[in-house]
Scaffold this motif. Structure first.
Motif, PDB file in Angstrom:
ATOM      1  N   PHE A 186       0.837  -1.206   0.000  1.00 32.18           N
ATOM      2  CA  PHE A 186       0.000   0.000   0.000  1.00 32.18           C
ATOM      3  C   PHE A 186       0.877   1.265   0.000  1.00 32.18           C
ATOM      4  CE2 PHE A 186      -2.052   3.415   2.373  1.00 32.18           C
ATOM      5  CZ  PHE A 186      -3.186   3.608   1.584  1.00 32.18           C
ATOM      6  N   ILE A 187       1.922   1.244   0.852  1.00 29.47           N
ATOM      7  CA  ILE A 187       2.809   2.424   0.938  1.00 29.47           C
ATOM      8  C   ILE A 187       3.503   2.654  -0.414  1.00 29.47           C
ATOM      9  CG2 ILE A 187       4.935   3.340   2.001  1.00 29.47           C
ATOM     10  CD1 ILE A 187       4.013   1.988   4.623  1.00 29.47           C
ATOM     11  N   ALA A 188       3.972   1.565  -1.036  1.00 28.70           N
ATOM     12  CA  ALA A 188       4.681   1.695  -2.324  1.00 28.70           C
ATOM     13  C   ALA A 188       3.761   2.288  -3.379  1.00 28.70           C
ATOM     14  CB  ALA A 188       5.226   0.337  -2.767  1.00 28.70           C
ATOM     15  N   VAL A 189       2.516   1.760  -3.450  1.00 27.40           N
ATOM     16  CA  VAL A 189       1.573   2.267  -4.467  1.00 27.40           C
ATOM     17  C   VAL A 189       1.225   3.725  -4.165  1.00 27.40           C
ATOM     18  CG1 VAL A 189      -0.783   2.033  -5.367  1.00 27.40           C
ATOM     19  CG2 VAL A 189       0.630   0.005  -5.039  1.00 27.40           C
ATOM     20  N   ALA A 190       0.995   4.033  -2.879  1.00 24.53           N
ATOM     21  CA  ALA A 190       0.635   5.407  -2.505  1.00 24.53           C
ATOM     22  C   ALA A 190       1.785   6.359  -2.850  1.00 24.53           C
ATOM     23  CB  ALA A 190       0.321   5.479  -1.006  1.00 24.53           C
ATOM     24  N   TYR A 191       3.034   5.922  -2.571  1.00 20.99           N
ATOM     25  CA  TYR A 191       4.208   6.761  -2.848  1.00 20.99           C
ATOM     26  C   TYR A 191       4.332   7.029  -4.349  1.00 20.99           C
ATOM     27  CZ  TYR A 191       9.149   8.055  -3.253  1.00 20.99           C
ATOM     28  OH  TYR A 191      10.314   8.701  -3.568  1.00 20.99           O
ATOM     29  N   LYS A 192       4.202   5.967  -5.165  1.00 21.91           N
ATOM     30  CA  LYS A 192       4.287   6.111  -6.641  1.00 21.91           C
ATOM     31  C   LYS A 192       3.190   7.045  -7.135  1.00 21.91           C
ATOM     32  CE  LYS A 192       7.430   3.817  -9.027  1.00 21.91           C
ATOM     33  NZ  LYS A 192       8.207   4.494 -10.013  1.00 21.91           N
TER      34      LYS A 192
END
Ligand code: NAP
Length: 322
Positions: A19-25
């Motif tokens: 979730f963090i990776a997708v939100a960051y991207k």
């Protein structure tokens, strides 16, 4: 629970990381879209771009008689700066300087110089610049290959290789060496270095050109960090294709702007970061290239450049037999 099923806590940790990776991207993409809208849509009407006139009375432009350099000379004159034009041909310099003086009612100075020359020619340029309140330096002059080629095939390589390095790299460093100390003393100044999108990734069959342009990018970024706090703005401009003699492209398209519209956009991006592809469509191309694995870019470039090489060699052979 089967023997191979991971514990719930591990699954949850991976879900959170995902979730963090997708939100960051997603956030990065959103910020990039907002920045491009601000720079290329809102900056001009709202007057958000840096006003170069505030940095000094003169702009120095290398390679100022054609293409992108001429567009910089004209558009900085339109903003009220006096223009110091440097290029190879004295006649062209005189013509462009006269046009600029008449159209924009500013002063001009010219100096004919061949930037393929070595470091010993720069003191004579320095003499011409002495005493001028230089607010903007545009390191634009550059050369490329006449067509894509393997390194070992380059004609007259003993001459060509130092020439391309001198004009594309040495000129940027030496002109900065002449102008930056005065800017630092006055605590204001803008340096615009015209690199190329070819400097963002290795460009096989234009390898030396691409490497010189990567040098310009790194030099610009380093100088920017060194002098940002001293009132100096550095902008590295990395164009894709623009309709000029160097690109040999004449027809404007959505992705291939004229030098005038390209420079208009790049100047709107002054003050919005130290690196730009210069206009909305080129920034979009830059974003795509930055998102694709390097092996894909390598193989696409190799295929295209090889095809251009074959056509160019065929044309050369036909010319020789005529
Ligand atoms: N056009 C593109 O698609 C493109 C894309 C990426 C990057 N760039 C970069 O943009 C910059 C400008 O390119 P351009 O396309 O505008 O080129 P251009 O239209 O060919 O204009 C080149 C200018 O530089 C001068 N010049 C050329 N060789 C010179 C030399 N040895 N000494 C002194 N002056 C010289 C020319 O003056 P004379 O006519 O008097 O020689 C002319 O004023 C270059 O650094 C290039 O690498 C261009």
């Amino acid at each position: 629970m089967s023997a191979f099923e991971p514990p719930a806590v591990v699954v949850n940790i991976f879900a959170v990381i995902g979730f963090i990776a997708v939100a960051y991207k997603s956030l990065r993409v959103l910020l990039s879209i907002l920045k491009n809208v601000k720079t290329f849509v809102l900056a001009r009407p709202l007057g958000l771009a840096t006003n170069p006139k505030r940095h000094g009375k003169w702009a120095v432009v290398t390679g100022a008689t054609d293409g992108i350099g001429k567009a910089y000379a004209e558009q900085l004159a339109a903003k009220g700066l006096n223009i110091f034009l440097l290029s190879r041909s004295a006649d062209k310099l005189k013509d462009v300087a006269t046009q600029i003086e008449q159209k924009y009612k500013v002063e001009t100075k010219t100096f004919a110089v061949d930037f393929t020359g070595a470091a010993d020619m720069y003191p004579s340029i320095g003499d011409q610049l002495t005493g001028l309140d230089i607010g903007v330096l545009v390191n634009n002059v550059g050369m490329s290959y006449s067509f894509p080629q393997y390194f070992c095939e380059l004609a007259d390589s003993e001459k060509f290789l130092p020439n391309i390095i001198n004009i594309n790299c040495l000129s940027v460093v030496m002109m900065t060496n002449l102008v930056l100390p005065g800017m630092v003393e006055r605590k204001r100044g803008i340096i615009i270095n015209v690199s190329s999108a070819s400097g963002m990734n290795p460009s096989p069959m234009l390898t030396v050109y691409s490497a010189t342009k990567a040098f310009v990018d790194f030099f610009s970024r380093g100088i920017d960090v060194e002098y940002r706090s001293k009132g100096i703005q550095v902008q590295c401009v990395m164009p894709f294709y623009v309709t000029t003699k160097l690109s040999k492209l004449r027809r404007e398209t959505m992705t291939i702007p004229s030098p005038t519209s390209y420079v208009n956009s790049a100047l709107a991006a002054l003050g919005s970061g130290n690196r730009t592809n210069g206009c909305l469509m080129h920034n979009l191309q830059g974003w795509v290239i930055g998102s694709v694995p390097e092996w894909v870019i390598d193989s696409v470039q190799m295929t295209i450049h090889n095809a251009i090489r074959k056509v160019s060699l065929k044309k050369l052979a036909e010319k020789k037999t005529k």
